[in-house]
Design a protein around this motif. Structure first.
Motif, short mmCIF file in Angstrom:
data_model
loop_
_atom_site.label_atom_id
_atom_site.label_comp_id
_atom_site.label_asym_id
_atom_site.label_seq_id
_atom_site.Cartn_x
_atom_site.Cartn_y
_atom_site.Cartn_z
N THR A 1 0.43 2.25 4.84
CA THR A 1 -0.66 1.83 3.96
C THR A 1 -1.19 0.45 4.24
N GLY B 1 -7.38 8.34 -0.09
CA GLY B 1 -6.12 8.20 -0.81
C GLY B 1 -6.28 8.45 -2.30
N GLU C 1 -4.13 7.53 -6.23
CA GLU C 1 -3.07 6.86 -6.99
C GLU C 1 -2.69 7.75 -8.18
N ARG D 1 1.92 18.04 -2.39
CA ARG D 1 2.17 17.16 -1.25
C ARG D 1 1.61 17.76 0.03
N CYS E 1 -2.09 17.33 0.19
CA CYS E 1 -2.44 15.97 0.60
C CYS E 1 -2.29 15.80 2.11
N VAL F 1 -0.97 9.48 -0.46
CA VAL F 1 -0.50 9.17 -1.81
C VAL F 1 -0.21 7.67 -1.81
N VAL F 2 -1.17 6.90 -2.29
CA VAL F 2 -1.17 5.46 -2.12
C VAL F 2 -0.17 4.77 -3.02
N ASN F 3 -0.17 5.14 -4.31
CA ASN F 3 0.54 4.34 -5.30
C ASN F 3 0.67 5.14 -6.57
N GLY F 4 1.87 5.22 -7.12
CA GLY F 4 2.06 5.90 -8.40
C GLY F 4 1.77 4.95 -9.55
N VAL G 1 7.43 9.75 -6.96
CA VAL G 1 6.54 9.21 -5.93
C VAL G 1 7.07 9.51 -4.54
N GLY H 1 4.77 9.22 -1.35
CA GLY H 1 4.08 7.97 -1.63
C GLY H 1 4.87 6.75 -1.21
N VAL I 1 10.73 3.53 -2.18
CA VAL I 1 9.39 3.28 -2.75
C VAL I 1 9.30 1.79 -3.08
#
Length: 307
Positions: free
Chosen positions: A27, A65, A67, A86, A89, A96-99, A127, A132, A171
């Motif tokens: 990322t 992406g 979130e 998943r 995606c 999956v950038v950020n939860g 995540v 992610g 993560v």
């Protein structure tokens, strides 16, 4: 407790190790074709789309992406859909950038904080299951007026604990500040906490609206690096009401308010910053057509101000 000497040492180490950490390499890798654009599903929350539908719409609209919110991930997990999502995606080229979660990881009470850490562990697992790289770590539970005041050094110690948990879970938690919050409301505070944590993966999640709402000068973004600013929330704000009176629902599309986009874009480019630019709004007036048109509008608005 983190000391001033520890803060200075950590800041120096961060400057020397500004490259991407292993867990975040996907990322924060440099791109030659411009900025990367993502969706924070708060922007279409009024349509009540499931996570699977959010992913489908993001791919169709052309985002790179997403979130996902932890509540939506939990619902998908309960239905046995997370593995399929998943794969959607991965097949659609959607990172999956950020939860987006709200674990109470920084509370003063040790027992309550331990519960918050368990919630963070559960959220990190989801995540990771979706592939992610990051999870937001905002000052949730400490944002309301009258909340207990937590020192920045205590925040740093508690953030380091979350980062160490992230090391085990695969993560990276990114420190989020909220402009309206009674604690951790400014970029400079978040940067201090990140540096004073003394952890190589410490990073912040900045937000154009929250910077204005909390009184953070945009020039402060010059102190960020590729590895310390993996995500920047994109939104704008009107000239009125006054800064201190603004609420989340007042956010508007990038370019439709008074944010200084020429200045912001210049800072990002001058610093070689390459955060995911993720549109995040809570504006009910945008939930009146259909979610695909709303998503296309959001992507076009982001590209117009910074593309």
């Amino acid at each position: 407790m983190t000391t001033r000497r520890g803060f200075i040492a950590a800041a120096g180490a961060g400057a020397l190790a500004a490259g991407c950490s292993t867990g975040a390499s996907r990322t924060c890798a440099a791109r030659k074709d411009g900025f990367r654009y993502a969706l924070n599903p708060a922007t279409i929350r009024g349509y009540k789309c499931s996570l699977k539908e959010q992913v489908r719409l993001c791919i169709q609209a052309g985002y790179g992406g997403i979130e996902p919110w932890l509540a939506d991930m939990q619902a998908a997990k309960a239905k046995g859909e997370l593995a399929d999502i998943r794969k959607m995606c991965e097949d659609g080229g959607l990172a999956v950038v950020n939860g987006i979660g709200f674990a109470k990881w920084a509370l003063p009470d040790a027992a309550a904080r331990a519960k918050g850490m368990e919630d963070m562990k559960r959220d990190m697992a989801l995540v990771a299951e979706m592939g992610g790289a990051f999870i937001a770590a905002p000052p949730f539970g400490l944002q309301q007026p009258g909340s207990p005041k937590v020192s920045l050094d205590d925040f740093a110690d508690r953030y380091r604990a979350v980062l160490e948990l992230g090391d085990r879970m695969g993560v990276v938690p990114i420190l989020e500040f909220w402009g309206h919050s009674a604690n951790l409301s400014r970029l400079n505070e978040a940067l201090y906490v990140a540096a004073a944590s003394g952890h190589a993966k410490a990073a912040v999640l900045a937000d154009i609206y929250h910077m204005w709402r909390g009184g953070s000068p945009y020039e402060g973004l010059r102190f960020c690096t590729k590895s310390t600013l993996p995500v920047l929330h994109m939104n704008d704000f009107p000239a009125s009401p006054a800064r201190e009176k603004l609420v989340d629902a007042d956010r508007v599309w990038p370019g439709d308010g008074v944010a200084p986009w020429k200045q912001i874009g210049g800072i990002l480019r001058d610093g070689g910053l390459d955060p995911w630019l993720s549109v995040e709004l809570f504006n009910k007036s945008y939930w009146t057509t259909n979610p695909l048109d709303t998503l296309r509008t959001g992507l076009a608005k982001m590209k117009a101000v910074l593309g």
